[in-house]
Design an enzyme around this catalytic site. Structure first.
Site, PDB file in Angstrom:
ATOM      1  N   CYS A 195       0.831  -1.199   0.000  1.00  0.00           N
ATOM      2  CA  CYS A 195       0.000   0.000   0.000  1.00  0.00           C
ATOM      3  C   CYS A 195       0.875   1.263   0.000  1.00  0.00           C
ATOM      4  CB  CYS A 195      -0.967  -0.061   1.186  1.00  0.00           C
ATOM      5  SG  CYS A 195      -2.303   1.137   1.153  1.00  0.00           S
ATOM      6  N   HIS A 196       0.710   2.111   1.012  1.00  0.00           N
ATOM      7  CA  HIS A 196       1.496   3.338   1.140  1.00  0.00           C
ATOM      8  C   HIS A 196       2.867   3.081   1.779  1.00  0.00           C
ATOM      9  CE1 HIS A 196      -2.462   5.167   0.507  1.00  0.00           C
ATOM     10  NE2 HIS A 196      -1.851   6.320   0.310  1.00  0.00           N
TER      11      HIS A 196
END
Length: 175
Positions: A107-108
């Protein structure tokens, strides 16, 4: 036994730590949760809904990269953003890169690697919102559930966790 460092703080997408942590530990690894400070921090679900408190095993100021074989960078909106702003976190991640140790980001989570400035020429994936950030760091972004490039494993989101777990267990040489 493979020792994995997992970096996270307030705003962590809980399942992006707990899912891989459970899979890694079931496969025989030891996972140490490292945060900005020792003690508990607040995880979230779907980036905004408070979920469980997570206990950090160690503060980043007390962590040494040489004590670990691999690095896990879970996502969420706030956690990676706070981590990438901390010089100790960046130095810790840079030590893994320099030692060519395996690193997994979902993800991030890849935002921390942007600060390390070692993504040029790499093929990556992530949550689509940071695509431009990764491309500006010199990476080629693709929309795949898992991407392996050299010492790195990347994944997009919680839906990809089963494939991510399988890839990191193999890449971290646990099973």
């Amino acid at each position: 036994m493979v020792k994995v460092a997992a970096l996270a703080t307030d705003g962590l997408e809980e399942i992006e730590l707990t899912g891989p942590q459970e899979a890694l530990e079931k496969a025989g690894a030891t996972v140490t949760v490292i945060s900005l400070k020792a003690g508990e921090f607040q995880a979230v679900n779907k980036d905004i809904y408070p979920s469980n408190k997570i206990r950090a095993d160690l503060a980043i100021a007390d962590a040494k990269a040489e004590d670990y074989d691999a690095l896990l960078l879970p996502g969420g909106l706030a956690s990676p953003d706070a981590l990438r702003m901390n010089k100790d976190v960046v130095a810790f991640a840079r030590a893994f890169v320099k030692a060519n140790k395996p690193i997994a980001a979902i993800c991030h989570g890849a935002q921390t690697l942007i600060e390390v400035n070692e993504l040029k020429g790499r093929t990556v994936t992530s949550w689509p919102a940071i695509r431009t950030d990764l491309e500006n760091a010199g990476a080629t972004w693709v929309d795949n559930e898992v991407v392996v490039d050299g010492p790195y494993v990347f994944s997009r989101c919680p839906d990809d966790i089963p494939a991510f777990n399988k890839a990191i267990i193999k890449h971290f040489k646990i099973a």
